[in-house]
Enzyme design. Sequence first.
Site, short mmCIF file in Angstrom:
data_model
loop_
_atom_site.label_atom_id
_atom_site.label_comp_id
_atom_site.label_asym_id
_atom_site.label_seq_id
_atom_site.Cartn_x
_atom_site.Cartn_y
_atom_site.Cartn_z
N LYS A 13 -33.39 -73.01 44.48
CA LYS A 13 -34.63 -73.79 44.33
C LYS A 13 -35.14 -73.75 42.89
O LYS A 13 -35.59 -74.74 42.36
CB LYS A 13 -35.80 -73.30 45.18
CG LYS A 13 -35.53 -72.65 46.48
CD LYS A 13 -36.83 -72.29 47.19
CE LYS A 13 -37.38 -70.93 46.85
NZ LYS A 13 -36.50 -69.79 47.08
N ARG A 86 -44.88 -70.46 51.57
CA ARG A 86 -43.88 -69.54 52.13
C ARG A 86 -44.14 -69.28 53.62
O ARG A 86 -43.40 -68.56 54.24
CB ARG A 86 -43.99 -68.19 51.47
CG ARG A 86 -43.22 -67.87 50.19
CD ARG A 86 -41.77 -68.06 50.18
NE ARG A 86 -41.03 -67.00 49.54
CZ ARG A 86 -40.79 -66.88 48.25
NH1 ARG A 86 -41.25 -67.77 47.40
NH2 ARG A 86 -40.06 -65.88 47.80
N ARG A 120 -26.63 -61.66 40.32
CA ARG A 120 -27.53 -62.51 39.54
C ARG A 120 -28.24 -61.75 38.43
O ARG A 120 -28.72 -60.65 38.62
CB ARG A 120 -28.58 -63.09 40.50
CG ARG A 120 -29.61 -63.98 39.85
CD ARG A 120 -30.32 -64.80 40.87
NE ARG A 120 -31.51 -64.16 41.40
CZ ARG A 120 -32.46 -64.80 42.08
NH1 ARG A 120 -32.31 -66.10 42.34
NH2 ARG A 120 -33.51 -64.17 42.52
N ARG A 151 -33.22 -58.26 38.72
CA ARG A 151 -34.50 -58.12 39.41
C ARG A 151 -34.43 -56.96 40.41
O ARG A 151 -33.42 -56.81 41.10
CB ARG A 151 -34.84 -59.41 40.15
CG ARG A 151 -35.55 -60.42 39.29
CD ARG A 151 -35.72 -61.75 39.95
NE ARG A 151 -36.29 -61.71 41.28
CZ ARG A 151 -36.56 -62.79 42.00
NH1 ARG A 151 -36.30 -64.00 41.51
NH2 ARG A 151 -37.07 -62.69 43.20
N ARG A 162 -35.65 -59.53 52.27
CA ARG A 162 -36.17 -60.86 51.88
C ARG A 162 -35.64 -61.94 52.81
O ARG A 162 -36.36 -62.87 53.17
CB ARG A 162 -35.79 -61.16 50.42
CG ARG A 162 -36.61 -60.35 49.44
CD ARG A 162 -35.95 -60.31 48.09
NE ARG A 162 -36.04 -61.57 47.38
CZ ARG A 162 -35.22 -61.91 46.38
NH1 ARG A 162 -34.26 -61.09 45.99
NH2 ARG A 162 -35.37 -63.07 45.78
P1 AMP Z 1 -39.19 -65.59 44.45
O1 AMP Z 1 -38.95 -65.48 42.99
O2 AMP Z 1 -39.64 -66.95 44.87
O3 AMP Z 1 -38.01 -65.08 45.24
O4 AMP Z 1 -40.41 -64.61 44.79
C1 AMP Z 1 -40.34 -63.22 44.52
C2 AMP Z 1 -41.40 -62.49 45.32
O5 AMP Z 1 -42.72 -62.95 44.95
C3 AMP Z 1 -41.35 -62.69 46.82
O6 AMP Z 1 -40.41 -61.83 47.45
C4 AMP Z 1 -42.78 -62.37 47.22
O7 AMP Z 1 -43.04 -60.98 47.20
C5 AMP Z 1 -43.57 -63.00 46.08
N1 AMP Z 1 -43.92 -64.42 46.35
C6 AMP Z 1 -43.50 -65.52 45.68
N2 AMP Z 1 -44.04 -66.64 46.19
C7 AMP Z 1 -44.82 -66.22 47.23
C8 AMP Z 1 -45.63 -66.91 48.17
N3 AMP Z 1 -45.76 -68.25 48.17
N4 AMP Z 1 -46.28 -66.16 49.11
C9 AMP Z 1 -46.19 -64.82 49.13
N5 AMP Z 1 -45.42 -64.11 48.28
C10 AMP Z 1 -44.74 -64.80 47.32
#
Ligand code: AMP
Length: 211
Positions: A13, A86, A120, A151, A162
């Site tokens: 994404k 989310r 990654r 990360r 996740r």
């Molecule tokens: P991502 O980079 O999108 O995988 O997000 C990394 C982490 O940020 C996630 O595992 C959540 O802990 C937090 N996060 C990102 N976007 C959201 C969201 N819309 N709602 C809640 N937590 C979020």
Amino acid sequence: MNLILLGSPGSGKGTQSKMLAEKLGIEQLSTGDILRDAVKNGTEEGKKAESYMKQGVLVPDDLITSIVIKKISNAKNGFILDGFPRNIHQAESLDKVLTVDHVFFIKVDDDVIIDRLSNRLTCRACHNTFRKSEVMDNTCPVCHSDKLYIREDDREAVIKKRLEIYYKETYPLVEYYRKKAILITIDGNDDIFTINTNINNKIKITPVNKK
Ligand code: AMP
């Protein structure tokens, strides 16, 4: 035009929304990038979010929704939302402030996701991600910084958490947007440029050239 990119962690994404943002000239809003910057800069929001992120669970809805709504109210040309909403509660909050034109659901098999995330590297400077084998001398292929890192939530135990959270909280959004008749499903097992072409064809724009 307002777009949402929906999919599991590692579905691409982020990469696709950056390509689309460049092509369409509209802002990409990645909640994961915003939160990681907040953690890095030690802001109040970052302090609140950090422990949730480390565990691979969602940060509280009110924290993330207020960040997103503030950003949305400042922009004019539309948005590509990456990582938000989310869950259904976030989607309902978004519906009150934004009309969404299309939701691209990037569908990827779990074994592909686990392989992608555990190989990654992410750039702290430009937020792009790379497969370890694409990187030479630990230098970012896009911005040439030396700020590549793994990360903390891209470690195997956290990846599994996740994915579990994704199926429980986020996957129901597929049905939510299907019912609104704005969902477009894209095969995310393909390579980056094929996915990009398939998305662009749906909104009738020419693909970003292969570099
Ligand atoms: P991502 O980079 O999108 O995988 O997000 C990394 C982490 O940020 C996630 O595992 C959540 O802990 C937090 N996060 C990102 N976007 C959201 C969201 N819309 N709602 C809640 N937590 C979020």
